[in-house]
Design a protein around this motif. Structure first.
Motif, mmCIF file in Angstrom:
data_model
loop_
_atom_site.group_PDB
_atom_site.id
_atom_site.type_symbol
_atom_site.label_atom_id
_atom_site.label_comp_id
_atom_site.label_asym_id
_atom_site.label_seq_id
_atom_site.Cartn_x
_atom_site.Cartn_y
_atom_site.Cartn_z
ATOM 1 N N LYS A 390 0.863 -1.179 0.000
ATOM 2 C CA LYS A 390 0.000 0.000 0.000
ATOM 3 C C LYS A 390 0.896 1.224 0.000
ATOM 4 O O LYS A 390 1.818 1.341 0.823
ATOM 5 C CB LYS A 390 -0.922 0.021 1.231
ATOM 6 C CG LYS A 390 -1.906 1.177 1.171
ATOM 7 C CD LYS A 390 -2.974 1.082 2.251
ATOM 8 C CE LYS A 390 -3.965 2.237 2.102
ATOM 9 N NZ LYS A 390 -5.066 2.156 3.102
ATOM 10 N N ILE A 391 0.610 2.130 -0.944
ATOM 11 C CA ILE A 391 1.455 3.303 -1.134
ATOM 12 C C ILE A 391 0.636 4.565 -0.881
ATOM 13 O O ILE A 391 -0.473 4.714 -1.414
ATOM 14 C CB ILE A 391 2.050 3.324 -2.562
ATOM 15 C CG1 ILE A 391 2.842 2.035 -2.818
ATOM 16 C CG2 ILE A 391 2.934 4.545 -2.769
ATOM 17 C CD1 ILE A 391 3.362 1.900 -4.232
ATOM 18 N N SER A 392 1.176 5.445 -0.093
ATOM 19 C CA SER A 392 0.492 6.707 0.216
ATOM 20 C C SER A 392 0.845 7.771 -0.825
ATOM 21 O O SER A 392 1.665 7.534 -1.723
ATOM 22 C CB SER A 392 0.926 7.187 1.607
ATOM 23 O OG SER A 392 2.306 7.540 1.589
ATOM 24 N N LYS A 393 0.249 8.935 -0.668
ATOM 25 C CA LYS A 393 0.583 10.050 -1.562
ATOM 26 C C LYS A 393 2.075 10.366 -1.472
ATOM 27 O O LYS A 393 2.742 10.580 -2.480
ATOM 28 C CB LYS A 393 -0.235 11.291 -1.187
ATOM 29 C CG LYS A 393 -1.732 11.160 -1.461
ATOM 30 C CD LYS A 393 -2.465 12.422 -1.019
ATOM 31 C CE LYS A 393 -3.966 12.300 -1.269
ATOM 32 N NZ LYS A 393 -4.697 13.517 -0.811
ATOM 33 N N GLU A 394 2.583 10.398 -0.249
ATOM 34 C CA GLU A 394 4.010 10.663 -0.056
ATOM 35 C C GLU A 394 4.858 9.583 -0.724
ATOM 36 O O GLU A 394 5.864 9.889 -1.374
ATOM 37 C CB GLU A 394 4.338 10.709 1.440
ATOM 38 C CG GLU A 394 5.807 10.940 1.733
ATOM 39 C CD GLU A 394 6.160 10.712 3.189
ATOM 40 O OE1 GLU A 394 7.318 11.001 3.560
ATOM 41 O OE2 GLU A 394 5.304 10.226 3.948
ATOM 42 N N GLY A 395 4.416 8.361 -0.592
ATOM 43 C CA GLY A 395 5.176 7.243 -1.140
ATOM 44 C C GLY A 395 5.266 7.275 -2.654
ATOM 45 O O GLY A 395 6.356 7.071 -3.220
ATOM 46 N N ILE A 396 4.151 7.519 -3.339
ATOM 47 C CA ILE A 396 4.183 7.523 -4.805
ATOM 48 C C ILE A 396 5.004 8.703 -5.311
ATOM 49 O O ILE A 396 5.666 8.625 -6.361
ATOM 50 C CB ILE A 396 2.755 7.537 -5.405
ATOM 51 C CG1 ILE A 396 2.807 7.185 -6.895
ATOM 52 C CG2 ILE A 396 2.072 8.868 -5.188
ATOM 53 C CD1 ILE A 396 3.257 5.781 -7.169
ATOM 54 N N GLN A 397 5.013 9.806 -4.557
ATOM 55 C CA GLN A 397 5.844 10.943 -4.958
ATOM 56 C C GLN A 397 7.334 10.629 -4.813
ATOM 57 O O GLN A 397 8.152 11.129 -5.582
ATOM 58 C CB GLN A 397 5.483 12.171 -4.111
ATOM 59 C CG GLN A 397 4.126 12.789 -4.493
ATOM 60 C CD GLN A 397 3.719 13.919 -3.572
ATOM 61 O OE1 GLN A 397 3.875 13.816 -2.357
ATOM 62 N NE2 GLN A 397 3.203 15.008 -4.136
ATOM 63 N N LYS A 398 7.679 9.778 -3.868
ATOM 64 C CA LYS A 398 9.078 9.435 -3.656
ATOM 65 C C LYS A 398 9.612 8.451 -4.705
ATOM 66 O O LYS A 398 10.724 8.579 -5.187
ATOM 67 C CB LYS A 398 9.277 8.857 -2.251
ATOM 68 C CG LYS A 398 9.255 9.907 -1.143
ATOM 69 C CD LYS A 398 9.570 9.278 0.192
ATOM 70 C CE LYS A 398 9.639 10.324 1.293
ATOM 71 N NZ LYS A 398 10.767 11.269 1.105
ATOM 72 N N ILE A 399 8.787 7.418 -5.031
ATOM 73 C CA ILE A 399 9.306 6.403 -5.952
ATOM 74 C C ILE A 399 8.775 6.572 -7.377
ATOM 75 O O ILE A 399 9.294 5.956 -8.305
ATOM 76 C CB ILE A 399 8.987 4.969 -5.451
ATOM 77 C CG1 ILE A 399 7.476 4.684 -5.508
ATOM 78 C CG2 ILE A 399 9.538 4.741 -4.060
ATOM 79 C CD1 ILE A 399 7.126 3.222 -5.211
ATOM 80 N N GLY A 400 7.760 7.419 -7.543
ATOM 81 C CA GLY A 400 7.149 7.606 -8.856
ATOM 82 C C GLY A 400 8.113 7.999 -9.962
ATOM 83 O O GLY A 400 8.133 7.385 -11.040
#
Length: 427
Positions: A390-400
């Motif tokens: 599960k990926i949060s908004k912060e997470g997708i911005q980091k690895i996106g």
């Protein structure tokens, strides 16, 4: 038995050759049975049961009355022995449970792994010259611990259309209620495709003869998994002058009596010890009810002498035995050095029979050299590992951005776009 002294490495392959037929020798027969069972279901199963087992049955399913009679006919002493074995097997396999593994790989990116049971499994239990009711414990107990929803058991009937009472009693004790009087190739085919009476399963477990082994391998071509290619039994003992020849001979014979195609190997750094074991085998074999079977298997045995333990260990790892017994003064050298073996037994008072029945480890093990790449049956054999994330908004911005770059480099525009759309909305 054949005695070999200090063989050169280029001779090992021939020395250690198993007395088994190749797949090509019997695949035509297996394929013929598979095709007919797939097309005709129970009719084909009954046909081959009549042909191979010499009995015609009105129904493949074991009745509740047969199970009741089996429970009454098994002695209290044997029931107690089975209960002890079941308890130890349960203890060992319950200890193999693992918790969910969860980790945050990057801030906002949560990944975890969980194990879920295989829903439908099939158990094949040999019942010919040796009714292996102990194998039910080895398979049904971990299946129950894993939480498998449906367990189908197939075992061949005798000439009177009956199943050994100990098999039925043990199956019932382990909660198996779908028991079918079907053996050999037709049993594996029935569990592979499903018939009017026998359910299709997702994974098949259990040992058998060479035909069953090839049938299981053929099942994998039809979206059915198997535990491993488990064929005729085998044992390798490494021993030196500190070992008891009578014990070693008894262990070798315990495997030889399984079947004429079983193989036993003795490796030793004590030349005279080979003769001592030979004399013990010749003495002990005369007392065995299955002497004729054991005698034929002993003809396929190999006694190998090496001057040094390093070469002995190298040959053992090349062989990759199903069962490996270590009875030497320097047992740690072999125990720490073995890389290819199904199950290891250490010391004078650890016969392979203990693992077959009641110590707690599983006796369904890889044979024919497959110990080089397969494990024996264990709790995980009845489960699947599933990953979650599960990926949060912060997470997708980091690895996106990294995902976008990698997807573009591989020429997969839709992969990139799946991330780009989300990142755009977050700006």
């Amino acid at each position: 038995m054949k005695k070999i002294y200090n063989p050169k490495q280029e001779e090992w392959a021939e020395i250690l050759r198993r007395p088994t037929k190749t797949i090509e020798d019997i695949e035509a027969t297996v394929s013929e049975v598979f095709n007919e069972v797939k097309q005709k279901g129970d009719d084909a199963v009954q046909k081959y049961t009549s042909l191979f087992d010499g009995v015609s049955l009105e129904s493949n399913l074991v009745s509740s009355e047969e199970i009741k009679l089996a429970k009454e006919s098994v002695s209290e002493e044997l029931k107690a022995a089975i209960a002890l074995a079941k308890s130890n097997i349960t203890t060992f396999h319950k200890a193999q449970k693992t918790d969910r593994i969860r980790v945050e790989t990057t801030s906002g990116v949560s990944c975890w792994q969980e194990k879920r049971p295989i829903e439908k499994i099939g158990l094949y239990i040999p019942g010919g010259t040796a009714p292996l009711f102990s194998t039910i414990l080895m398979l049904a107990v971990p299946a129950e611990i894993a939480g498998c929803k449906e367990v189908v058991l197939c075992t061949p009937p005798d000439k009177e259309g009956k199943v050994n009472p100990a098999i039925l009693y043990t199956a019932a004790l382990c909660g198996v209620d779908k028991i079918y009087k079907v053996g050999g190739i037709q049993a594996i085919a029935a569990m592979t495709f499903g018939t009017e009476s026998i359910s299709k399963v997702y994974k098949i477990f259990g040992p058998g003869n060479q035909f069953v082994t090839v049938a299981k391998q053929l099942a994998t071509r039809h979206n059915v998994a198997i535990d491993m290619p488990a064929g005729p039994s085998e044992l390798l003992v490494v021993a030196d002058e500190t070992a008891k020849a009578a014990y070693v001979a008894s262990d070798l014979l315990s495997q030889a009596e399984h079947g004429v195609d079983s193989q036993v190997v003795l490796v030793s750094t004590a030349k005279d010890f080979l003769e001592e074991v030979t004399e013990e085998i010749e003495s002990q074999i005369q007392l065995l009810p299955r002497m004729e079977i054991a005698q034929k298997a002993i003809e396929n045995s190999r006694f190998v002498y090496f001057e040094n333990r390093q070469e002995a260990l190298a040959l053992i790892n090349e062989y990759g035995p199903e069962h490996f017994i270590v009875v030497t003064a320097d047992e740690d050298f072999y125990v720490n050095g073995i890389t290819n073996a199904g199950s290891v037994f250490i010391g004078d008072y650890t016969p392979e029979s203990a693992g077959d029945y009641a110590s707690g480890t599983n006796h369904t093990l890889p044979t024919n050299g497959y110990a080089k790449q397969y494990s024996g049956v264990n709790l995980d054999s009845f489960m699947k590992s599933m990953t979650f994330q599960k990926i949060s908004k912060e997470g997708i911005q980091k690895i996106g951005p990294s995902i976008e770059l990698m997807a573009e480099a591989e020429g997969l525009a839709a992969h990139k776009n799946a991330v780009s759309l989300r990142l755009k909305d977050l700006k």
